[in-house]
Motif scaffolding. Structure first.
Motif, PDB file in Angstrom:
ATOM      1  N   ALA A 271      27.019  18.278  58.161  1.00 43.28           N
ATOM      2  CA  ALA A 271      26.853  19.131  59.340  1.00 43.28           C
ATOM      3  C   ALA A 271      27.498  18.520  60.573  1.00 43.28           C
ATOM      4  CB  ALA A 271      25.366  19.378  59.598  1.00 43.28           C
ATOM      5  N   LEU A 272      27.535  17.180  60.627  1.00 39.41           N
ATOM      6  CA  LEU A 272      28.109  16.474  61.777  1.00 39.41           C
ATOM      7  C   LEU A 272      29.553  16.040  61.521  1.00 39.41           C
ATOM      8  CD1 LEU A 272      25.029  14.277  62.730  1.00 39.41           C
ATOM      9  CD2 LEU A 272      25.967  16.168  64.054  1.00 39.41           C
ATOM     10  N   HIS A 273      30.084  16.389  60.347  1.00 41.41           N
ATOM     11  CA  HIS A 273      31.455  16.013  59.971  1.00 41.41           C
ATOM     12  C   HIS A 273      31.618  14.500  59.967  1.00 41.41           C
ATOM     13  CE1 HIS A 273      32.440  20.237  60.342  1.00 41.41           C
ATOM     14  NE2 HIS A 273      31.946  20.241  61.558  1.00 41.41           N
ATOM     15  N   LEU A 274      30.638  13.818  59.367  1.00 44.01           N
ATOM     16  CA  LEU A 274      30.687  12.370  59.213  1.00 44.01           C
ATOM     17  C   LEU A 274      30.873  12.038  57.736  1.00 44.01           C
ATOM     18  CD1 LEU A 274      27.754  11.325  61.572  1.00 44.01           C
ATOM     19  CD2 LEU A 274      30.178  10.910  61.952  1.00 44.01           C
ATOM     20  N   PRO A 275      31.523  10.906  57.415  1.00 40.95           N
ATOM     21  CA  PRO A 275      31.811  10.562  56.023  1.00 40.95           C
ATOM     22  C   PRO A 275      30.559  10.191  55.235  1.00 40.95           C
ATOM     23  CG  PRO A 275      32.440   8.767  57.475  1.00 40.95           C
ATOM     24  CD  PRO A 275      32.060   9.918  58.355  1.00 40.95           C
ATOM     25  N   ALA A 276      30.318  10.882  54.133  1.00 39.60           N
ATOM     26  CA  ALA A 276      29.105  10.667  53.353  1.00 39.60           C
ATOM     27  C   ALA A 276      29.072   9.326  52.643  1.00 39.60           C
ATOM     28  CB  ALA A 276      28.970  11.798  52.331  1.00 39.60           C
ATOM     29  N   GLU A 277      30.228   8.692  52.436  1.00 40.86           N
ATOM     30  CA  GLU A 277      30.237   7.435  51.708  1.00 40.86           C
ATOM     31  C   GLU A 277      29.564   6.296  52.470  1.00 40.86           C
ATOM     32  OE1 GLU A 277      34.343   7.875  53.668  1.00 40.86           O
ATOM     33  OE2 GLU A 277      32.928   9.124  52.558  1.00 40.86           O
ATOM     34  N   ALA A 278      29.205   6.543  53.738  1.00 38.09           N
ATOM     35  CA  ALA A 278      28.549   5.507  54.531  1.00 38.09           C
ATOM     36  C   ALA A 278      27.045   5.433  54.278  1.00 38.09           C
ATOM     37  CB  ALA A 278      28.791   5.776  56.024  1.00 38.09           C
ATOM     38  N   ILE A 279      26.517   6.322  53.426  1.00 34.61           N
ATOM     39  CA  ILE A 279      25.072   6.434  53.244  1.00 34.61           C
ATOM     40  C   ILE A 279      24.456   5.141  52.706  1.00 34.61           C
ATOM     41  CG2 ILE A 279      23.301   7.630  51.877  1.00 34.61           C
ATOM     42  CD1 ILE A 279      24.968  10.106  52.041  1.00 34.61           C
ATOM     43  N   LEU A 280      23.327   4.754  53.303  1.00 36.90           N
ATOM     44  CA  LEU A 280      22.443   3.713  52.783  1.00 36.90           C
ATOM     45  C   LEU A 280      23.092   2.346  52.598  1.00 36.90           C
ATOM     46  CD1 LEU A 280      20.503   5.829  50.112  1.00 36.90           C
ATOM     47  CD2 LEU A 280      19.785   5.249  52.416  1.00 36.90           C
ATOM     48  N   ARG A 281      24.043   1.984  53.442  1.00 35.37           N
ATOM     49  CA  ARG A 281      24.576   0.626  53.373  1.00 35.37           C
ATOM     50  C   ARG A 281      23.633  -0.281  54.148  1.00 35.37           C
ATOM     51  NH1 ARG A 281      31.140   0.752  53.813  1.00 35.37           N
ATOM     52  NH2 ARG A 281      31.498   2.217  52.106  1.00 35.37           N
ATOM     53  N   ALA A 282      23.304  -1.379  53.577  1.00 36.21           N
ATOM     54  CA  ALA A 282      22.283  -2.237  54.183  1.00 36.21           C
ATOM     55  C   ALA A 282      22.867  -3.077  55.299  1.00 36.21           C
ATOM     56  CB  ALA A 282      21.680  -3.149  53.116  1.00 36.21           C
ATOM     57  N   LEU A 283      22.127  -3.179  56.391  1.00 37.59           N
ATOM     58  CA  LEU A 283      22.565  -3.979  57.545  1.00 37.59           C
ATOM     59  C   LEU A 283      22.745  -5.448  57.180  1.00 37.59           C
ATOM     60  CD1 LEU A 283      23.070  -4.195  60.610  1.00 37.59           C
ATOM     61  CD2 LEU A 283      20.614  -4.493  60.911  1.00 37.59           C
ATOM     62  N   ALA A 284      21.877  -5.955  56.317  1.00 34.63           N
ATOM     63  CA  ALA A 284      21.941  -7.376  55.960  1.00 34.63           C
ATOM     64  C   ALA A 284      23.218  -7.736  55.221  1.00 34.63           C
ATOM     65  CB  ALA A 284      20.738  -7.748  55.108  1.00 34.63           C
ATOM     66  N   ARG A 285      23.847  -6.751  54.577  1.00 34.24           N
ATOM     67  CA  ARG A 285      25.052  -7.033  53.799  1.00 34.24           C
ATOM     68  C   ARG A 285      26.326  -6.707  54.560  1.00 34.24           C
ATOM     69  NH1 ARG A 285      22.190  -4.158  49.716  1.00 34.24           N
ATOM     70  NH2 ARG A 285      23.710  -2.472  49.896  1.00 34.24           N
ATOM     71  N   GLU A 286      26.205  -6.179  55.757  1.00 37.89           N
ATOM     72  CA  GLU A 286      27.376  -5.759  56.518  1.00 37.89           C
ATOM     73  C   GLU A 286      27.450  -6.520  57.838  1.00 37.89           C
ATOM     74  OE1 GLU A 286      29.427  -3.742  55.106  1.00 37.89           O
ATOM     75  OE2 GLU A 286      28.130  -3.138  53.440  1.00 37.89           O
ATOM     76  N   LYS A 287      28.631  -6.671  58.352  1.00 41.38           N
ATOM     77  CA  LYS A 287      28.816  -7.335  59.646  1.00 41.38           C
ATOM     78  C   LYS A 287      28.756  -6.269  60.741  1.00 41.38           C
ATOM     79  CE  LYS A 287      31.519 -11.183  57.804  1.00 41.38           C
ATOM     80  NZ  LYS A 287      32.815 -11.918  57.847  1.00 41.38           N
ATOM     81  N   ILE A 288      27.550  -5.870  61.072  1.00 40.73           N
ATOM     82  CA  ILE A 288      27.339  -4.796  62.032  1.00 40.73           C
ATOM     83  C   ILE A 288      27.485  -5.333  63.451  1.00 40.73           C
ATOM     84  CG2 ILE A 288      25.679  -3.101  62.896  1.00 40.73           C
ATOM     85  CD1 ILE A 288      26.834  -2.513  60.096  1.00 40.73           C
ATOM     86  N   ASP A 289      28.241  -4.599  64.285  1.00 46.07           N
ATOM     87  CA  ASP A 289      28.447  -4.998  65.678  1.00 46.07           C
ATOM     88  C   ASP A 289      27.455  -4.344  66.624  1.00 46.07           C
ATOM     89  OD1 ASP A 289      30.775  -6.616  65.178  1.00 46.07           O
ATOM     90  OD2 ASP A 289      31.893  -4.762  64.877  1.00 46.07           O
ATOM     91  N   VAL A 290      27.030  -3.120  66.288  1.00 47.83           N
ATOM     92  CA  VAL A 290      26.096  -2.409  67.167  1.00 47.83           C
ATOM     93  C   VAL A 290      25.227  -1.485  66.327  1.00 47.83           C
ATOM     94  CG1 VAL A 290      27.820  -0.619  67.649  1.00 47.83           C
ATOM     95  CG2 VAL A 290      25.879  -0.904  69.195  1.00 47.83           C
ATOM     96  N   ILE A 291      23.952  -1.431  66.644  1.00 49.86           N
ATOM     97  CA  ILE A 291      23.028  -0.568  65.926  1.00 49.86           C
ATOM     98  C   ILE A 291      22.470   0.482  66.872  1.00 49.86           C
ATOM     99  CG2 ILE A 291      21.062  -2.135  66.272  1.00 49.86           C
ATOM    100  CD1 ILE A 291      20.137  -1.220  63.416  1.00 49.86           C
ATOM    101  N   VAL A 292      22.391   1.718  66.407  1.00 45.48           N
ATOM    102  CA  VAL A 292      21.909   2.852  67.200  1.00 45.48           C
ATOM    103  C   VAL A 292      20.585   3.318  66.620  1.00 45.48           C
ATOM    104  CG1 VAL A 292      22.418   5.197  67.987  1.00 45.48           C
ATOM    105  CG2 VAL A 292      24.295   3.544  67.656  1.00 45.48           C
ATOM    106  N   ALA A 293      19.614   3.573  67.500  1.00 46.14           N
ATOM    107  CA  ALA A 293      18.297   3.999  67.017  1.00 46.14           C
ATOM    108  C   ALA A 293      17.598   4.819  68.086  1.00 46.14           C
ATOM    109  CB  ALA A 293      17.447   2.783  66.642  1.00 46.14           C
ATOM    110  N   GLY A 294      16.531   5.512  67.691  1.00 44.72           N
ATOM    111  CA  GLY A 294      15.656   6.163  68.646  1.00 44.72           C
ATOM    112  C   GLY A 294      14.761   5.109  69.289  1.00 44.72           C
TER     113      GLY A 294
END
Length: 263
Positions: A60-83
């Motif tokens: 619905a948001l035209h975002l790539p579905a392959e990004a689903i459920l990747r764990a933060l601990a296994r990725e080099k995340i630069d910024v996290i977005v949350a409520g």
């Protein structure tokens, strides 16, 4: 040539709460401002129903579905977005427990939305809390492109000066009224020079020294200008996060608007 994005990977932490799609839409906004890979973090059981819900929302948001459920601990995340909120008490929006821990402990930058929207409104008024460190200057340079692309009507760059700060400066200057005035002028000039050192920009900027008995004077200022976003630089200390300075520590309890902690 445009400067490269400071963020290479963005994560959105979410559950299937009533605000799930709104938080995801805000994450899409951040991804558009800072082109990067988007990863979704969901703490719970991975099954067909979960994957389908994410897939439908992403489509619905035209975002790539392959990004689903990747764990933060296994990725080099630069910024996290949350409520940001779990509840509101009278007129005081309090950070939820998860958001509070993200602000205090996340190893990366954090963007919290108090009222995420499916169709995000522009961030018209932004407040940036200045310190004169090299990280503070880097953070301002990161914030300026976001302010320009929203577009922002006014970016307030503020310096928080508590009563304790004023007393210490007065003692160092000999405590006379004339020297107090001179210290005030010097602080204003230093803040202006700090902004100028970030380089040329089309973003309308206003500098302010915010004085009060506590850091909550800054919260009052943020609310008085009806800010849409508060930006706070917070330098990392190696792999650990540096504790919040006393004059800004209130943001782990009461959040006056959307918050961006730049680490």
């Amino acid at each position: 040539m445009a400067d490269p994005s400071p963020y290479k990977s963005i994560a959105v932490a979410t559950t299937f709460s009533p605000r799930f799609r709104e938080v995801l839409a805000e994450a899409k906004r951040i991804r558009e401002r800072f082109p990067a890979d988007l990863h979704l973090i969901y703490v719970g059981e991975r099954n067909e129903e979960t994957a389908e819900k994410f897939s439908d929302a992403l489509a619905a948001l035209h975002l790539p579905a392959e990004a689903i459920l990747r764990a933060l601990a296994r990725e080099k995340i630069d910024v996290i977005v949350a409520g940001a909120l779990e509840k509101e008490v009278v007129l005081h929006p309090f950070l939820g427990n998860v958001a509070r821990r993200l602000v205090r402990e996340a190893p990366c930058s954090v963007v919290l939305f108090t009222r995420p929207a499916a169709n995000p409104k522009p961030l018209r008024r932004i407040v940036f809390v200045a310190d004169y460190s090299s990280h503070g200057l880097k953070a301002l340079k990161i914030a300026l492109p976001l302010a320009a692309s929203e577009p922002c009507d006014r970016l307030y760059v503020i310096r928080i000066i508590t009563t304790f700060d004023q007393a210490r400066a007065s003692m160092g200057a000999g405590g006379t009224k004339g020297k107090d005035s001179s210290a005030h002028d010097a602080e204003e000039e230093a803040l202006e020079q700090f902004v100028l050192s970030a380089g040329a920009t089309d973003v309308p900027i206003e500098v302010r020294c915010v004085r009060g008995n506590t850091g909550l004077a800054a919260s009052d200022f943020v609310q008085s200008v009806k800010a849409d976003l508060l930006v706070v630089p917070l330098q990392k200390n190696g792999e650990a996060s540096q504790p919040l300075p006393s004059n800004i520590a209130w943001i782990t309890d009461v959040i006056p608007c959307n918050l961006w902690v730049i680490r």
